[in-house]
Design an enzyme around this catalytic site. Structure first.
Site, PDB file in Angstrom:
ATOM      1  N   LEU A 222       0.847  -1.198   0.000  1.00 20.93           N
ATOM      2  CA  LEU A 222       0.000   0.000   0.000  1.00 20.93           C
ATOM      3  C   LEU A 222       0.882   1.246   0.000  1.00 20.93           C
ATOM      4  CD1 LEU A 222      -2.879   1.190   0.137  1.00 20.93           C
ATOM      5  CD2 LEU A 222      -2.516   1.389   2.590  1.00 20.93           C
ATOM      6  N   TYR A 223       2.045   1.146   0.667  1.00 19.26           N
ATOM      7  CA  TYR A 223       2.987   2.269   0.654  1.00 19.26           C
ATOM      8  C   TYR A 223       3.308   2.645  -0.794  1.00 19.26           C
ATOM      9  CZ  TYR A 223       7.450   4.686   0.790  1.00 19.26           C
ATOM     10  OH  TYR A 223       8.453   5.593   0.588  1.00 19.26           O
ATOM     11  N   ALA A 224       3.694   1.637  -1.588  1.00 19.35           N
ATOM     12  CA  ALA A 224       4.037   1.873  -2.993  1.00 19.35           C
ATOM     13  C   ALA A 224       2.840   2.447  -3.748  1.00 19.35           C
ATOM     14  CB  ALA A 224       4.496   0.567  -3.634  1.00 19.35           C
TER      15      ALA A 224
END
Ligand SMILES: O=C(O)[C@H]1O[C@H](OP(=O)(O)OP(=O)(O)OC[C@H]2O[C@@H](n3ccc(=O)[nH]c3=O)[C@H](O)[C@@H]2O)[C@H](O)[C@@H](O)[C@@H]1O
Length: 412
Positions: A222-224
């Site tokens: 989700l960070y990416a």
């Protein structure tokens, strides 16, 4: 038949009382809404500093370039963060005006952020305690200083933590970025923006080295995904409002004053405490590798991006013409297996690590990263010069000095 006059009067007074009553309830509800809205999250600190004339003077002083030649006036978000601190110091060293902004959140040891703040105070850089999700505060900063550039480094970092606290990534990396761009687009003059994207946008790609021309539509965390969203949001604000925007895809940045959540940092802490460390490996004992990039090289890339950024073309929220939109890889171009990183640390710390090797769980990690930096080389003059051995030596020296000799505890 006509009703007696007193009945009509009574009804009139009654309806006025009712109107006043409901108006009060309505206004009360509006007040409650504003007191509890997210924008007021840092409102107590905002009220504190908006009422403090000294605060304004400090912002203005910090935002002033030392000489006319060093004319840049830069707002650095995430200024008490790892990269933010180094960038602020470097900009100030060369005479630019620099105002920092940071919300000092507790994702990792806030005392390290406060120590970085003290470091910057000694370098004459003032960090405002506030959030990028607070438009009133952002507008106030733009009223006090006509920023020529914004270096946007505030973000929820970390690949694996996104599984524990997904909302924090959306709040900082998506909503926060939009909040900042909204204020930048309305500013007059509009600043040029340079911001931190991430190597993680290459996600599950297997073609190496990663080039800016490659696809970035299969993020593995989700960070990416929020960093990729940031790149698309940047495109929109560039297209509609004429904001000049440059995204920098950082590759696993490390060094002194680094982030305690990152592997090189937490391995150092655990090795010194004789605690076991976990090393993830890919299928068939594939050694996971990263294009570890030393902080001083990253800072040079950031300054190169600021110096080559063209002006935004809009003003006061209206686009006047096409504006610059760029994205660059800032890596080291020599991936190193995590095993090798541990070997180097063991030698520098003179302690054998207790290694636990585990298959990489589905935690958002990718197997390897490797930057193609030819575009940054050509356009920004970017040229990394520090190998992992040299960079880790500098990190370990700082770590021992900071935590051992100064008696500070590493509450990682
Ligand atoms: O390049 C990037 O874009 C990203 O780099 C880092 O993310 P990462 O490369 O995962 O850095 P570390 O958390 O330091 O991990 C480095 C390597 O060590 C491995 N690792 C990590 C932790 C651990 O306990 N064991 C372990 O083997 C990871 O799988 C990874 O391969 C940063 O944490 C991100 O914020 C950044 O955006």
């Amino acid at each position: 038949m006509d009703k007696p006059l007193y009945i009509n009067r009574f009804r009139y007074h009654f309806s006025i009382t009712k109107l006043v009553f409901w108006t009060c309830i309505f206004l009360g509800l509006i007040l409650l809404f504003f007191l509890h809205s997210p924008h007021s999250s840092s409102s107590s600190s905002q009220r504190r500093f908006l009422a403090d004339p000294d605060w304004e003077i400090r912002v203005i002083k910090s935002g002033k370039p030392r000489s006319r030649a060093g004319g840049l006036k830069v707002l650095v978000t995430g200024a008490a963060g790892f990269v933010g601190t180094h960038v602020c110091a470097a900009l100030r060293r060369r005479g630019n005006g620099v105002v920092g902004l940071d919300n000092f959140n507790a994702y990792y040891d806030p005392s390290l952020k406060q120590a970085r703040r003290s470091l910057l105070e000694r370098a004459d850089v003032f960090i405002v305690d506030g959030d990028i999700n607070n438009p009133t505060l952002l507008k106030k900063l733009f009223d006090l200083v006509q920023f020529t550039h914004v270096m946007h480094l505030a973000a929820q970092a970390g690949v694996r933590y996104a599984m524990k606290n997904p909302a924090s990534y959306v709040h900082s990396n998506v909503a926060g970025f939009v909040s900042l761009l909204e204020v930048c687009k309305s500013a007059n003059p509009q600043p040029a923006i340079v911001w931190a994207s991430s190597s993680s946008v290459y996600g599950l790609n297997t073609k190496v080295p990663f080039s800016e021309k490659d696809r970035t539509d299969q993020p593995s965390s989700l960070y990416a995904a929020t960093k990729k969203a940031g790149e698309e949001i940047a495109h929109t604000y560039n297209h509609i409002y004429g904001l000049s925007i440059t995204g920098l895809r950082f590759f696993t940045v490390y060094g002194p004053w680094g982030r305690p959540d990152m592997a090189y940092f937490s391995f150092t802490k655990d090795i010194l405490k004789r605690k076991p460390i976990t090393i993830f490996e890919g299928p068939d004992h594939f050694s996971v590798a990263r294009d570890f990039t030393y902080i001083d090289d990253i800072v040079k890339g950031c300054l190169g991006a600021l110096d080559t950024a063209k002006k935004s073309t809009g003003s006061g929220g209206v686009k006047k013409g096409p504006a610059q939109l760029r994205v660059f890889n800032l890596g080291n171009t020599s991936p190193v297996p995590v095993n090798k990183l541990v070997n180097i640390l063991e030698k520098l710390l003179k302690v054998k690590a207790k290694k636990i090797v585990l298959p990489m769980p589905a935690n958002g990690d990718v197997l390897f990263t490797h930057a193609n930096i030819s575009l940054a080389q050509r356009e920004l003059g970017y040229k990394p010069t520090t190998d992992l051995q040299t960079g880790l030596k500098k990190f370990v020296r700082w770590y021992l000095d900071y935590y051992t000799r100064s008696g500070k505890k590493s509450n990682v």
